[in-house]
Design a protein around this motif. Structure first.
Motif, PDB file in Angstrom:
ATOM      1  N   LEU A  41      -9.099  -2.665   7.767  1.00  0.00           N
ATOM      2  CA  LEU A  41     -10.347  -3.339   8.158  1.00  0.00           C
ATOM      3  C   LEU A  41     -10.919  -2.617   9.369  1.00  0.00           C
ATOM      4  O   LEU A  41     -10.176  -2.017  10.143  1.00  0.00           O
ATOM      5  CB  LEU A  41     -10.058  -4.800   8.519  1.00  0.00           C
ATOM      6  CG  LEU A  41      -9.421  -5.648   7.417  1.00  0.00           C
ATOM      7  CD1 LEU A  41      -9.178  -7.067   7.925  1.00  0.00           C
ATOM      8  CD2 LEU A  41     -10.313  -5.677   6.168  1.00  0.00           C
ATOM      9  N   TYR A  72     -13.977 -10.857   7.382  1.00  0.00           N
ATOM     10  CA  TYR A  72     -12.845 -11.615   7.928  1.00  0.00           C
ATOM     11  C   TYR A  72     -13.145 -12.013   9.356  1.00  0.00           C
ATOM     12  O   TYR A  72     -13.940 -11.363  10.040  1.00  0.00           O
ATOM     13  CB  TYR A  72     -11.577 -10.745   7.933  1.00  0.00           C
ATOM     14  CG  TYR A  72     -11.128 -10.341   6.547  1.00  0.00           C
ATOM     15  CD1 TYR A  72     -10.246 -11.135   5.835  1.00  0.00           C
ATOM     16  CD2 TYR A  72     -11.605  -9.166   5.959  1.00  0.00           C
ATOM     17  CE1 TYR A  72      -9.838 -10.770   4.557  1.00  0.00           C
ATOM     18  CE2 TYR A  72     -11.212  -8.797   4.687  1.00  0.00           C
ATOM     19  CZ  TYR A  72     -10.325  -9.601   3.985  1.00  0.00           C
ATOM     20  OH  TYR A  72      -9.931  -9.253   2.724  1.00  0.00           O
ATOM     21  N   PRO A 116      -7.185 -12.033   7.703  1.00  0.00           N
ATOM     22  CA  PRO A 116      -6.565 -11.395   6.541  1.00  0.00           C
ATOM     23  C   PRO A 116      -5.103 -11.813   6.442  1.00  0.00           C
ATOM     24  O   PRO A 116      -4.487 -12.164   7.450  1.00  0.00           O
ATOM     25  CB  PRO A 116      -6.693  -9.898   6.880  1.00  0.00           C
ATOM     26  CG  PRO A 116      -6.854  -9.839   8.360  1.00  0.00           C
ATOM     27  CD  PRO A 116      -7.530 -11.099   8.786  1.00  0.00           C
ATOM     28  N   LYS A 117      -4.546 -11.747   5.201  1.00  0.00           N
ATOM     29  CA  LYS A 117      -3.143 -12.184   5.026  1.00  0.00           C
ATOM     30  C   LYS A 117      -2.208 -11.270   5.813  1.00  0.00           C
ATOM     31  O   LYS A 117      -1.261 -11.724   6.444  1.00  0.00           O
ATOM     32  CB  LYS A 117      -2.785 -12.160   3.534  1.00  0.00           C
ATOM     33  CG  LYS A 117      -3.489 -13.275   2.781  1.00  0.00           C
ATOM     34  CD  LYS A 117      -3.109 -13.275   1.299  1.00  0.00           C
ATOM     35  CE  LYS A 117      -4.004 -14.223   0.535  1.00  0.00           C
ATOM     36  NZ  LYS A 117      -4.590 -13.606  -0.672  1.00  0.00           N
ATOM     37  N   ASP A 174      -7.235  -5.350   4.249  1.00  0.00           N
ATOM     38  CA  ASP A 174      -8.009  -6.116   3.272  1.00  0.00           C
ATOM     39  C   ASP A 174      -7.064  -6.840   2.309  1.00  0.00           C
ATOM     40  O   ASP A 174      -6.083  -6.243   1.837  1.00  0.00           O
ATOM     41  CB  ASP A 174      -8.920  -5.143   2.500  1.00  0.00           C
ATOM     42  CG  ASP A 174      -9.712  -5.839   1.417  1.00  0.00           C
ATOM     43  OD1 ASP A 174     -10.293  -6.907   1.694  1.00  0.00           O
ATOM     44  OD2 ASP A 174      -9.745  -5.317   0.280  1.00  0.00           O
ATOM     45  N   ASP A 175      -7.358  -8.127   1.995  1.00  0.00           N
ATOM     46  CA  ASP A 175      -6.484  -8.915   1.122  1.00  0.00           C
ATOM     47  C   ASP A 175      -6.383  -8.328  -0.285  1.00  0.00           C
ATOM     48  O   ASP A 175      -5.363  -8.441  -0.942  1.00  0.00           O
ATOM     49  CB  ASP A 175      -7.026 -10.354   0.973  1.00  0.00           C
ATOM     50  CG  ASP A 175      -6.838 -11.171   2.237  1.00  0.00           C
ATOM     51  OD1 ASP A 175      -6.154 -10.681   3.159  1.00  0.00           O
ATOM     52  OD2 ASP A 175      -7.396 -12.290   2.299  1.00  0.00           O
ATOM     53  N   ARG A 205     -16.344  -7.289   2.242  1.00  0.00           N
ATOM     54  CA  ARG A 205     -15.635  -8.543   2.515  1.00  0.00           C
ATOM     55  C   ARG A 205     -15.525  -8.761   4.034  1.00  0.00           C
ATOM     56  O   ARG A 205     -15.294  -7.822   4.781  1.00  0.00           O
ATOM     57  CB  ARG A 205     -14.232  -8.537   1.885  1.00  0.00           C
ATOM     58  CG  ARG A 205     -14.220  -8.989   0.427  1.00  0.00           C
ATOM     59  CD  ARG A 205     -12.812  -9.093  -0.136  1.00  0.00           C
ATOM     60  NE  ARG A 205     -12.242  -7.797  -0.426  1.00  0.00           N
ATOM     61  CZ  ARG A 205     -12.474  -7.079  -1.522  1.00  0.00           C
ATOM     62  NH1 ARG A 205     -13.271  -7.554  -2.460  1.00  0.00           N
ATOM     63  NH2 ARG A 205     -11.900  -5.897  -1.699  1.00  0.00           N
ATOM     64  N   HIS A 235     -14.120  -5.305   5.499  1.00  0.00           N
ATOM     65  CA  HIS A 235     -13.606  -4.244   4.630  1.00  0.00           C
ATOM     66  C   HIS A 235     -14.858  -3.508   4.178  1.00  0.00           C
ATOM     67  O   HIS A 235     -15.629  -4.014   3.350  1.00  0.00           O
ATOM     68  CB  HIS A 235     -12.856  -4.840   3.438  1.00  0.00           C
ATOM     69  CG  HIS A 235     -12.401  -3.801   2.462  1.00  0.00           C
ATOM     70  ND1 HIS A 235     -12.811  -3.781   1.153  1.00  0.00           N
ATOM     71  CD2 HIS A 235     -11.581  -2.734   2.627  1.00  0.00           C
ATOM     72  CE1 HIS A 235     -12.256  -2.736   0.539  1.00  0.00           C
ATOM     73  NE2 HIS A 235     -11.498  -2.094   1.416  1.00  0.00           N
TER      74      HIS A 235
END
Ligand code: AP5
Ligand code: MG
Length: 230
Positions: free
Chosen positions: A166, A146, A153-154, A159-160, A144, A139
């Motif tokens: 992303l 991943y 990511p969820k 981005d979470d 951040r 991100h």
């Protein structure tokens, strides 16, 4: 958890070794007490504001930004965050990259009466690293990190925290990555010798951050959480 003694550390490791990954875990563990400064994140921040700059093309090619620019950028951020003060705990990621940067950092810290007290090297096999890089997404605004297999990511591609998209780092393609890895290998040995001579270097080896992170936490707890015996 809190520090009994201020931590003033740097982390060395090949691109993709997991420096950013383990440091974000460590910062969460120590919440407001530990500030991490990443040279790569500072550069990416600058590049976002000025995408056609000289810095942008140097980073995109996997070469190193000139020492004077990098040193100014790091020291300015330290001044902004007041990290040269005695009671501050911090960890530098991506700086110093060569012995000249290390000498400049030392003389600035000495001037402030605040010398470095730990150097951590993450030692991860190159085959593992090469596999990781193709799965890395970031991100960009927050830095951040991943991984599609390690910490996805969820929601795919988002981005979470912010839900923003992303992206891939532009220097995470095969050719540039190989160049970054080669440069790291060439420059790290003299840097390790420089710190080993002063008894600061601790190497942590492993194939995964799940193996490396607990060892890092143990090292930091042992060195900095226990009040020093007088
Ligand atoms: P910089 O941003 O510092 O890049 P780097 O050193 O190449 O390191 P990376 O950020 O790629 O690796 P990392 O170890 O942080 O790994 P991460 O945790 O993200 O520098 C970029 C550029 O800026 C340089 O090339 C240079 O041009 C310039 N620059 C920077 N500093 C400079 C300086 N001091 N002087 C001059 N120029 C400078 O990634 C690990 C990945 O693996 C993640 O995707 C993670 O999720 C994933 N992963 C997958 N499986 C696992 C697992 N089991 N364990 C851990 N991680 C896993
Ligand atoms: Mg990084």
């Amino acid at each position: 958890m809190s520090f009994a003694t201020s931590l003033r550390a740097i982390i060395l490791g090949a691109p993709g070794a997991g420096k950013g990954t383990v440091l974000s875990k460590l910062s969460r563990q120590y919440q407001n007490q530990l500030t991490t400064v990443s040279s790569g994140d500072l550069l990416r921040e600058q590049i976002k504001h000025n995408p056609s700059s000289e810095i942008a093309s140097v980073v995109a090619s996997g070469r190193l930004v000139p020492n004077n620019l990098m040193i100014d950028m790091i020291f300015n951020r330290f001044d902004q965050l007041d990290l040269f003060s005695q009671d501050k705990s911090w960890l530098l990621d991506g700086f110093p990259r060569n012995v000249n940067q290390a000498i400049d950092l030392d003389s600035r810290l000495l001037h402030m009466n605040n010398s470095l007290n730990l150097v951590i090297e993450l030692d991860v096999p190159y085959e593992v690293i090469l596999n990781r890089i193709k799965n890395r997404y970031i991100h960009q605004p927050s830095g951040r990190i991943y991984s599609l297999d390690y910490n996805p990511p969820k929601v795919p591609g988002k981005d979470d925290v912010t839900g923003e998209p992303l992206t891939k780092r532009p220097d995470d393609n095969v050719e540039v990555f190989a160049q970054r890895l080669e440069l790291y290998t060439e420059l790290v040995e003299p840097l390790k010798d420089y710190y080993a001579d002063r008894d600061l270097l601790h190497t942590i080896s492993g194939d995964s951050s799940d193996i490396i992170y607990p060892q890092l936490l143990k090292l930091v707890e042992k060195k900095f959480n226990t009040p020093l015996e007088q």
